[in-house]
Design a protein around this motif. Structure first.
Motif, PDB file in Angstrom:
ATOM      1  N   GLY A  18      10.713  11.401   3.904  1.00  0.00           N
ATOM      2  CA  GLY A  18       9.906  12.270   4.108  1.00  0.00           C
ATOM      3  C   GLY A  18       8.488  12.195   4.778  1.00  0.00           C
ATOM      4  N   ALA A  19       7.860  10.932   4.838  1.00  0.00           N
ATOM      5  CA  ALA A  19       6.693  10.667   5.288  1.00  0.00           C
ATOM      6  C   ALA A  19       6.584   9.335   5.861  1.00  0.00           C
ATOM      7  CB  ALA A  19       5.618  10.849   4.226  1.00  0.00           C
ATOM      8  N   ASP A  20       5.583   8.965   6.714  1.00  0.00           N
ATOM      9  CA  ASP A  20       5.295   7.689   7.168  1.00  0.00           C
ATOM     10  C   ASP A  20       4.794   6.914   6.182  1.00  0.00           C
ATOM     11  OD1 ASP A  20       4.428   5.298   8.453  1.00  0.00           O
ATOM     12  OD2 ASP A  20       3.420   6.416  10.149  1.00  0.00           O
ATOM     13  N   PRO A  21       5.407   5.783   5.872  1.00  0.00           N
ATOM     14  CA  PRO A  21       4.958   5.176   4.470  1.00  0.00           C
ATOM     15  C   PRO A  21       3.622   4.316   4.743  1.00  0.00           C
ATOM     16  CG  PRO A  21       6.703   3.987   5.732  1.00  0.00           C
ATOM     17  CD  PRO A  21       6.762   5.193   6.132  1.00  0.00           C
ATOM     18  N   TRP A  22       3.271   4.465   6.024  1.00  0.00           N
ATOM     19  CA  TRP A  22       2.018   3.642   6.278  1.00  0.00           C
ATOM     20  C   TRP A  22       0.726   4.433   6.019  1.00  0.00           C
ATOM     21  CZ3 TRP A  22       2.120  -1.262   5.711  1.00  0.00           C
ATOM     22  CH2 TRP A  22       3.264  -1.995   5.999  1.00  0.00           C
ATOM     23  N   LEU A  23       0.872   5.803   5.905  1.00  0.00           N
ATOM     24  CA  LEU A  23      -0.043   6.815   5.923  1.00  0.00           C
ATOM     25  C   LEU A  23      -0.332   7.253   4.335  1.00  0.00           C
ATOM     26  CD1 LEU A  23       0.938   9.552   8.687  1.00  0.00           C
ATOM     27  CD2 LEU A  23      -0.656   7.640   8.739  1.00  0.00           C
ATOM     28  N   PHE A  55      16.811   6.017   8.145  1.00  0.00           N
ATOM     29  CA  PHE A  55      15.547   5.974   7.364  1.00  0.00           C
ATOM     30  C   PHE A  55      14.913   4.608   7.735  1.00  0.00           C
ATOM     31  CE2 PHE A  55      18.263   8.397   4.216  1.00  0.00           C
ATOM     32  CZ  PHE A  55      17.665   9.591   4.523  1.00  0.00           C
ATOM     33  N   THR A  56      15.090   4.038   8.794  1.00  0.00           N
ATOM     34  CA  THR A  56      14.524   2.738   9.279  1.00  0.00           C
ATOM     35  C   THR A  56      12.939   2.593   9.209  1.00  0.00           C
ATOM     36  OG1 THR A  56      16.761   1.806  10.032  1.00  0.00           O
ATOM     37  CG2 THR A  56      14.747   0.622  10.804  1.00  0.00           C
ATOM     38  N   ASP A  57      12.654   3.792   9.800  1.00  0.00           N
ATOM     39  CA  ASP A  57      11.065   4.029  10.164  1.00  0.00           C
ATOM     40  C   ASP A  57      10.655   4.153   8.879  1.00  0.00           C
ATOM     41  OD1 ASP A  57      11.795   3.695  12.980  1.00  0.00           O
ATOM     42  OD2 ASP A  57      11.586   5.615  13.290  1.00  0.00           O
ATOM     43  N   GLN A  58      11.102   4.712   7.691  1.00  0.00           N
ATOM     44  CA  GLN A  58      10.562   4.861   6.541  1.00  0.00           C
ATOM     45  C   GLN A  58      10.644   3.745   5.491  1.00  0.00           C
ATOM     46  OE1 GLN A  58      12.759   8.324   7.266  1.00  0.00           O
ATOM     47  NE2 GLN A  58      11.782   9.376   5.793  1.00  0.00           N
ATOM     48  N   ALA A  59      10.874   2.568   5.845  1.00  0.00           N
ATOM     49  CA  ALA A  59      11.374   1.566   5.022  1.00  0.00           C
ATOM     50  C   ALA A  59      10.408   0.348   5.248  1.00  0.00           C
ATOM     51  CB  ALA A  59      12.856   1.077   5.291  1.00  0.00           C
ATOM     52  N   ILE A  60       9.985  -0.448   4.364  1.00  0.00           N
ATOM     53  CA  ILE A  60       9.036  -1.548   4.585  1.00  0.00           C
ATOM     54  C   ILE A  60       9.879  -2.792   3.881  1.00  0.00           C
ATOM     55  CG2 ILE A  60       7.206  -2.349   3.850  1.00  0.00           C
ATOM     56  CD1 ILE A  60       5.810   0.477   3.651  1.00  0.00           C
ATOM     57  N   TYR A  61       9.531  -3.970   4.484  1.00  0.00           N
ATOM     58  CA  TYR A  61      10.125  -5.061   4.091  1.00  0.00           C
ATOM     59  C   TYR A  61       9.021  -5.992   3.324  1.00  0.00           C
ATOM     60  CZ  TYR A  61      11.984  -9.906   4.325  1.00  0.00           C
ATOM     61  OH  TYR A  61      12.399 -11.306   4.234  1.00  0.00           O
ATOM     62  N   VAL A  62       9.079  -6.425   2.135  1.00  0.00           N
ATOM     63  CA  VAL A  62       8.348  -7.367   1.632  1.00  0.00           C
ATOM     64  C   VAL A  62       9.120  -8.701   1.145  1.00  0.00           C
ATOM     65  CG1 VAL A  62       6.651  -7.571  -0.434  1.00  0.00           C
ATOM     66  CG2 VAL A  62       7.269  -5.334   0.742  1.00  0.00           C
ATOM     67  N   GLY A  65       0.772  -1.002   0.090  1.00  0.00           N
ATOM     68  CA  GLY A  65       0.066   0.057  -0.008  1.00  0.00           C
ATOM     69  C   GLY A  65       0.773   1.258   0.054  1.00  0.00           C
ATOM     70  N   LEU A  66       1.957   1.123  -0.858  1.00  0.00           N
ATOM     71  CA  LEU A  66       3.100   2.284  -0.844  1.00  0.00           C
ATOM     72  C   LEU A  66       3.329   2.929  -2.110  1.00  0.00           C
ATOM     73  CD1 LEU A  66       4.932   4.040   0.833  1.00  0.00           C
ATOM     74  CD2 LEU A  66       6.593   2.148   0.038  1.00  0.00           C
ATOM     75  N   PRO A  67       2.431   4.038  -2.593  1.00  0.00           N
ATOM     76  CA  PRO A  67       2.723   4.668  -3.684  1.00  0.00           C
ATOM     77  C   PRO A  67       4.316   4.952  -3.857  1.00  0.00           C
ATOM     78  CG  PRO A  67       1.024   5.738  -2.687  1.00  0.00           C
ATOM     79  CD  PRO A  67       1.580   4.723  -1.686  1.00  0.00           C
ATOM     80  N   LEU A 111      11.628   1.960   0.228  1.00  0.00           N
ATOM     81  CA  LEU A 111      12.067   3.302   1.109  1.00  0.00           C
ATOM     82  C   LEU A 111      11.503   4.395   0.511  1.00  0.00           C
ATOM     83  CD1 LEU A 111      13.664   4.552   3.421  1.00  0.00           C
ATOM     84  CD2 LEU A 111      15.599   4.459   2.007  1.00  0.00           C
ATOM     85  N   THR A 112      10.623   5.271   1.120  1.00  0.00           N
ATOM     86  CA  THR A 112      10.234   6.475   0.721  1.00  0.00           C
ATOM     87  C   THR A 112      10.710   7.498   1.886  1.00  0.00           C
ATOM     88  OG1 THR A 112       8.221   6.205   1.554  1.00  0.00           O
ATOM     89  CG2 THR A 112       8.339   5.694  -0.696  1.00  0.00           C
TER      90      THR A 112
END
Length: 233
Positions: A228-233, A190-197, A137-139, A225-226
Motif C-alpha cells: 500500500g505504500a512506497d517502503p522507502w518513504l 508487489f516487487t516495488d514494495q519489497a526490500i531485500y536485506v 528503515g522500514l516500520p 514486504l509492506t
C-alpha cells in the motif's frame, strides 16, 4: 547439585547487539556450547568470540547441511549428551545461538532434550526481523496491523496464498529459494514494495529494493514486504 543451562540469544551478528545479560553470562562461562554447520566456522561463536573466556571448555555440535533431518537430530542428540555430562558434573553451560533461541533458533532442539532434566534459562536476543527492518528503515506494523512471517522453503503456491492475505510480510531463510520467492512476489505485483536485506548488521550487509537484489542469496537473507505504500518513504 546439577549445573544450569543457559540458551543465549546473540542477536543477528553485530557483537554490539548482544544484550548486557548475554555478555555477562558468556564472559563468566566455564563451558560454552555452540553449533557449526558441516564443519564450517561457527557463526554463533564468531559473534561472541571477543567475550568467551580463554580457559572456557567448548562443546562443538557439528550439524550436517542436508534436507534429511536424521543426521541433524543425531548431532543434537550427541550435543545434548555432552552438555548433560557437564551439567551433571555441576558445571553451568552457556549455549550460543545467533538471533533469538526460540525464534527459528537451534537452541530449541537442545531445550526439548534437556529442559525436563535440568534447570534451563533462555536469554532472548535481538531478532533478524527487527534488525532487517531497522537497517532498511522500514516500520513493519503499527496499531492493529498484522505481520506475517514466512520461511522461504515453503512451496510456491503456499507462499502466494500467504502473501496475498497478508498486510506486512517478512520472508526468512531466502538463500537458494530467492528465484522462486522473487517470481511469486513479481507475479502478485508487489516487487516495488519489497526490500531485500542480506547479512544485516554485518560489515558486508546489503540492503536494496528486491528488483536490485543479486541473483544468488546467502542463507542469512530476508525479504520485507509492506503493501500500500512506497517502503522507502
Amino acid at each position: 547439585m546439577a549445573g544450569k543451562l543457559y540458551g543465549i540469544g546473540l542477536g543477528p551478528g553485530d557483537p554490539e547487539l548482544m544484550t548486557l545479560k548475554a555478555h555477562r553470562l558468556i564472559s563468566r562461562a566455564s563451558v560454552v556450547a555452540y553449533p557449526t554447520l558441516a564443519g564450517a566456522e561457527s557463526f554463533a561463536r564468531s559473534i561472541a568470540a571477543g567475550v568467551i573466556p580463554a580457559d572456557a571448555r567448548e562443546i562443538v555440535m557439528d550439524v550436517p547441511m542436508t534436507t534429511d533431518r536424521a543426521p541433524a537430530q543425531a548431532a543434537y542428540d550427541q550435543g545434548a549428551s555432552e552438555i548433560a555430562g557437564a551439567l551433571e558434573a555441576g558445571e553451568d553451560v552457556v549455549c550460543l545461538c545467533e538471533g533469538d533461541p526460540f525464534f527459528y533458533g537451534s537452541f530449541m532442539y537442545l531445550f526439548a532434550r534437556l529442559s525436563a532434566r535440568f534447570d534451563v534459562e533462555v536469554v532472548p536476543g535481538v531478532t533478524s526481523i527487527t534488525t532487517c527492518a531497522a537497517r532498511a528503515g522500514l516500520p513493519l506494523a503499527a496499531r492493529n496491523e498484522r505481520l506475517t512471517v514466512l520461511p522461504g522453503p515453503l512451496p510456491e503456491d503456499e507462499l502466494k496464498n500467504r502473501i496475498e492475505g497478508a498486510e506486512s510480510v517478512a520472508i526468512m531463510k531466502v538463500g537458494r529459494h530467492l528465484p522462486k520467492i522473487r517470481g511469486v512476489i513479481d507475479a502478485l505485483g508487489f516487487t516495488d514494495q519489497a526490500i531485500y536485506v542480506e547479512r544485516a548488521s554485518l560489515p558486508d550487509e546489503v540492503v536494496c529494493p528486491l528488483s536490485q537484489a543479486p541473483e544468488k542469496a546467502p542463507y542469512f537473507s530476508m525479504i520485507l514486504l509492506t503493501k500500500g505504500a512506497d517502503p522507502w518513504l
